[in-house]
Design an enzyme around this catalytic site. Structure first.
Site, PDB file in Angstrom:
ATOM      1  N   HIS A  58      17.940  41.284  12.483  1.00 50.68           N
ATOM      2  CA  HIS A  58      17.334  41.631  13.353  1.00 50.68           C
ATOM      3  C   HIS A  58      16.044  42.758  13.351  1.00 50.68           C
ATOM      4  O   HIS A  58      14.988  41.756  14.388  1.00 50.68           O
ATOM      5  CB  HIS A  58      17.852  42.802  13.920  1.00 50.68           C
ATOM      6  CG  HIS A  58      17.965  42.716  15.665  1.00 50.68           C
ATOM      7  ND1 HIS A  58      18.144  42.507  16.598  1.00 50.68           N
ATOM      8  CD2 HIS A  58      17.849  43.981  15.593  1.00 50.68           C
ATOM      9  CE1 HIS A  58      17.598  43.482  17.107  1.00 50.68           C
ATOM     10  NE2 HIS A  58      17.102  44.886  17.050  1.00 50.68           N
ATOM     11  N   HIS A  82      12.522  49.652  13.544  1.00 52.29           N
ATOM     12  CA  HIS A  82      12.819  51.093  14.751  1.00 52.29           C
ATOM     13  C   HIS A  82      14.010  51.102  14.592  1.00 52.29           C
ATOM     14  O   HIS A  82      14.319  52.094  15.737  1.00 52.29           O
ATOM     15  CB  HIS A  82      12.873  49.755  15.904  1.00 52.29           C
ATOM     16  CG  HIS A  82      13.442  49.123  15.605  1.00 52.29           C
ATOM     17  ND1 HIS A  82      12.968  47.302  15.369  1.00 52.29           N
ATOM     18  CD2 HIS A  82      14.385  48.401  16.535  1.00 52.29           C
ATOM     19  CE1 HIS A  82      14.043  46.020  15.790  1.00 52.29           C
ATOM     20  NE2 HIS A  82      15.105  47.597  16.786  1.00 52.29           N
ATOM     21  N   GLU A  86      17.126  55.902  13.118  1.00 49.92           N
ATOM     22  CA  GLU A  86      19.361  55.350  14.175  1.00 49.92           C
ATOM     23  C   GLU A  86      20.498  54.860  13.672  1.00 49.92           C
ATOM     24  O   GLU A  86      21.383  55.419  13.568  1.00 49.92           O
ATOM     25  CB  GLU A  86      18.796  54.278  15.216  1.00 49.92           C
ATOM     26  CG  GLU A  86      20.288  54.131  16.129  1.00 49.92           C
ATOM     27  CD  GLU A  86      20.690  55.348  17.260  1.00 49.92           C
ATOM     28  OE1 GLU A  86      21.091  55.740  18.059  1.00 49.92           O
ATOM     29  OE2 GLU A  86      19.338  56.386  16.754  1.00 49.92           O
ATOM     30  N   ASP A  87      20.258  54.076  11.989  1.00 47.41           N
ATOM     31  CA  ASP A  87      21.515  53.870  12.117  1.00 47.41           C
ATOM     32  C   ASP A  87      21.198  53.585  10.368  1.00 47.41           C
ATOM     33  O   ASP A  87      21.806  53.243   9.795  1.00 47.41           O
ATOM     34  CB  ASP A  87      21.179  51.948  12.062  1.00 47.41           C
ATOM     35  CG  ASP A  87      21.395  51.807  13.669  1.00 47.41           C
ATOM     36  OD1 ASP A  87      22.151  52.400  13.903  1.00 47.41           O
ATOM     37  OD2 ASP A  87      20.795  50.556  14.265  1.00 47.41           O
ATOM     38  N   ASP A 147      12.942  43.927  21.369  1.00 44.17           N
ATOM     39  CA  ASP A 147      14.579  43.730  20.896  1.00 44.17           C
ATOM     40  C   ASP A 147      15.863  43.259  21.658  1.00 44.17           C
ATOM     41  O   ASP A 147      16.466  42.902  20.402  1.00 44.17           O
ATOM     42  CB  ASP A 147      14.625  45.700  20.755  1.00 44.17           C
ATOM     43  CG  ASP A 147      16.235  46.468  19.981  1.00 44.17           C
ATOM     44  OD1 ASP A 147      16.362  46.047  19.261  1.00 44.17           O
ATOM     45  OD2 ASP A 147      16.397  46.541  20.695  1.00 44.17           O
ATOM     46  N   ASP A 264       6.913  18.738  40.733  1.00 41.49           N
ATOM     47  CA  ASP A 264       6.484  20.582  41.293  1.00 41.49           C
ATOM     48  C   ASP A 264       7.966  20.382  40.032  1.00 41.49           C
ATOM     49  O   ASP A 264       8.771  21.978  40.199  1.00 41.49           O
ATOM     50  CB  ASP A 264       8.431  19.912  42.173  1.00 41.49           C
ATOM     51  CG  ASP A 264       7.866  20.235  43.211  1.00 41.49           C
ATOM     52  OD1 ASP A 264       5.367  20.058  43.596  1.00 41.49           O
ATOM     53  OD2 ASP A 264       7.975  19.273  44.448  1.00 41.49           O
TER      54      ASP A 264
END
Length: 689
Positions: A58, A82, A86-87, A147, A264
């Site tokens: 990720h 990033h 947090e993890d 993200d 178009d």
């Protein structure tokens, strides 16, 4: 996935990122990326995504998205890291020690945004924090957008209800923010992914229309070949591309136009080297084909609010096929695709396009040094006006629900108008009025706005502005005027609405200081000394020295006396007293007829007043507009106005005005005499019959 790599070399997993990064920054230092990857891979080792892939895929995917858009090394370093704070067990202090304060600040900013999807109740405050973080460093938002894009690509592993919730937040807030940051490459893919989840039937139908079109030869490619032939014979070097529309764009075009024509399903993109070449190409196209003039827009001379620049036009070829065209330089194209990402580090004082990107330029501080020292010297193109306005009004929003409602409303505006005002340009949402422009231009000083001119013509404050309007706002002196409740019906932007509402709450009595009435008082005797004036309907008040001091008093309309005019009162029917200027012809006639005057004097301190003025001028265009503007700037309110027919190129204007302070009359008359063509301004009196 192994994090091992030859000493000093790059891990295999990082090669795609490195290639994309070097395509934009050939001399970039990749050592910070290597260190960040190794830390992230070891920290996330053993963690898996819901898709079953190792978690490190990720941050790698997010970093690749940003590298392909041209992000500089600091942003890519923060992107790899990033999720670590947090993890994993990695702390922000570790990131700061290893990679510097700038990377740590970006990681911390993105970490604070990670809870954005957890519960509707938390969304308002979370997005408020997101705006503040973005305002300090726009790169926080670009990492968050990349993200979200990768998460949306892999959303199929989640429950349908969670897919829908995430897609709605993406559609309502993140996609508009991507649009405003100019990151079109992210925005268009996010739009299609949200469209597919929230409207699966419409998405499937649109994809079927697109498949049917691509089953045969594309006539737009034949038109592109014809354009190449025209430009080949011109002195301009140009590259012509066919840019297919994405799914949501096709869906919107079908809803707007009905069945699409053969050309178009895409547009022609013409890339050149400099601005002058853009206009040269435009001239060639309009000379060799039939232009559709209504489709021409010049976003080079007047860039969009999100830094976008291009020439837009459309033409019909000899076979009647109409093609839309975008003309831009290669640099404009990079900014059109990547927006603020293409502009690099907003805190570097002297950026060089191909310079190395040191990731640890700042040390030991919570905020990059460039954002603290020398702030005034640097110009930050990544802090556009719309972001500054959002940051201003979000701090004034009284509660999270109000902020959330205004944020969604503001971001829902998918079109803006550019207005020229006060020597600069304002970018406002479509539907914005002169009042919105006043608050965007002047902030709280807009409370004193008394009028506006659009393209030289006087207009109401509630007039809706159009793209390209030239706006001149008329402001009264401070304290001479203020908002009225009906202004809330004429403002569209959150900043203006909040400002007006706050002013009205602080002034619950309503009205403006300009509505105060003057009060002459009695010059006499009797019990109680000065009398208490009684108002006459629609007139100013006075008090007289008589045996009954409570008799009603009126100011004569024939001569409109104001302090400090010498005045005389005369009793009239009903027991009232009318006050005239001593020099008034009507007062002279009343004295000559034997009417007994009543002595009066003005109350100390003065006050507002009404006066009638005559302006004598040579007739010319815009004279009325210029005179009215001069009156408004002095803080006077026009009660009535009359213009006599011109005689021998001369014209007479009669204005009945209300002034907030009688002492302002001389300055008002001087201002009116200063209007070109006006040769006299005098107090008006009615002729004696």
């Amino acid at each position: 996935m192994s994090g091992s790599a030859p000493r000093g070399g790059l891990p295999d997993a990082l090669e795609h990122v490195a290639q994309a990064h070097r395509a934009h920054h050939p001399r970039a230092d990749l050592a910070p990326l290597r260190r960040a990857y190794l830390l992230a891979e070891s920290s996330h080792r053993g963690q898996m995504r819901k898709s079953g892939e190792p978690y490190i895929t990720h941050p790698l995917a997010v970093t690749l998205i940003l590298a392909q858009l041209g992000a500089e090394t600091t942003t890519l370093t923060a992107s790899l890291l990033h999720d670590t704070v947090e993890d994993t067990d990695v702390t922000l202090d570790q990131v700061r020690a290893e990679f510097g304060a700038e990377v740590a600040y970006l990681v911390d900013g993105v970490t604070k945004l990670e809870k954005v999807d957890y519960g509707a109740a938390a969304e308002p405050e979370t997005f408020r924090k997101m705006l503040v973080a973005t305002g300090d460093d726009v790169r926080v938002m670009t990492v968050k957008l990349a993200d979200r894009l990768h998460n949306m690509r892999t959303l199929g592993v989640m429950r349908p209800e969670k897919q829908a919730r995430i897609a709605k937040v993406t559609r309502d807030v993140l996609i508009p923010l991507a649009e405003r940051l100019g990151v079109q490459a992210l925005k268009t893919e996010l739009e299609d992914l949200a469209f597919q989840i929230l409207h699966p039937e419409s998405y499937a139908h649109t994809r079927e229309i697109m498949r049917a079109h691509t089953a045969g030869p594309d006539p737009l490619r034949a038109v592109a070949d014809a354009v190449r032939g025209v430009l080949r014979d011109s002195p301009v070097g140009a590259e012509v591309q066919v840019r297919p529309r994405h799914a949501l764009s096709v869906h919107r075009a079908v809803k707007k136009r009905g069945p699409l024509g053969p050309c178009d399903f895409g547009r022609l993109l013409i890339l050149v080297e400099d601005d002058a070449d853009c206009y040269a190409v435009l001239g060639e196209l309009h000379t060799c084909f039939t232009p559709v003039i209504s489709e021409f827009k010049d976003f080079i001379a007047v860039p969009k609010f999100n830094l976008y620049q291009s020439l837009h036009t459309a033409f019909a070829d000899p076979e009647g096929r109409v093609a839309e065209v975008l003309i831009r330089t290669r640099r404009m194209h990079r900014v059109a695709e990547a927006g603020v990402i293409a502009l690099g580090d907003p805190h570097r004082r002297a950026p060089a396009e191909d310079a190395a990107d040191p990731a640890d330029a700042a040390g030991g501080a919570d905020r990059p040094a460039g954002a603290r020292e020398g702030e005034a010297e640097r110009v930050d193109p990544t802090r556009p006006g719309w972001l500054s306005r959002l940051l201003e009004w979000q701090s004034d929003a009284p509660d999270p629900d109000t902020f959330w409602a205004h944020l969604r409303e503001d971001l829902a505006q998918d079109r803006e108008v550019t207005v020229f005002c006060g020597g600069g340009t304002l970018h406002l949402p479509a539907g914005a009025t002169c009042l919105d422009a006043a608050y965007a231009r002047y902030g709280p000083r807009a409370h004193t706005c008394v009028g506006a001119r659009v393209d030289g013509r006087l207009t109401t404050l509630g007039t809706v502005l159009r793209d390209g309007d030239a706006l001149h706002l008329l402001l009264a002196p401070e304290g001479a005027s203020g908002p009225s409740p009906d202004w809330l019906d004429h403002v569209r932007t959150p900043a203006a609405r909040i400002a007006v509402r706050r002013w009205l709450e602080a002034h619950p009595e309503g009205g403006t200081p300009a509505e105060a009435a003057p009060a002459p008082v009695a010059d006499g005797s009797g019990p109680g000394g000065a009398g208490r004036p009684s108002p006459a309907p629609g007139a100013e008040r006075a008090a007289v020295a008589v045996e009954q001091p409570d008799r009603p008093v009126r100011l004569a309309r024939c001569c409109t006396p104001v302090p400090p005019d010498p005045v005389t009162g005369f009793p009239v029917r009903g027991g009232a007293v009318t006050v005239h200027r001593d020099a008034c012809a009507v007062a002279g006639r009343m004295t000559a007829s034997g009417r007994r005057p009543v002595p009066v004097r003005w109350e100390a301190g003065g006050g507002g007043c009404r006066v009638t003025l005559l302006a004598e001028a040579f007739g010319r265009p815009r004279l009325l507009a210029d005179l009215t503007e001069a009156i408004a700037v002095q803080g006077a309110a026009v009660i009535s106005a009359d213009v006599e027919p011109p005689r021998e190129q001369r014209v007479r204007h009669r204005y009945t005005l209300r002034l907030p302070d009688a002492t302002a009359l001389p300055a008002l008359m001087r201002a009116m005499r200063g209007v070109p063509g006006v040769y006299d301004v005098a107090r008006a009196t009615r002729p004696v019959v």
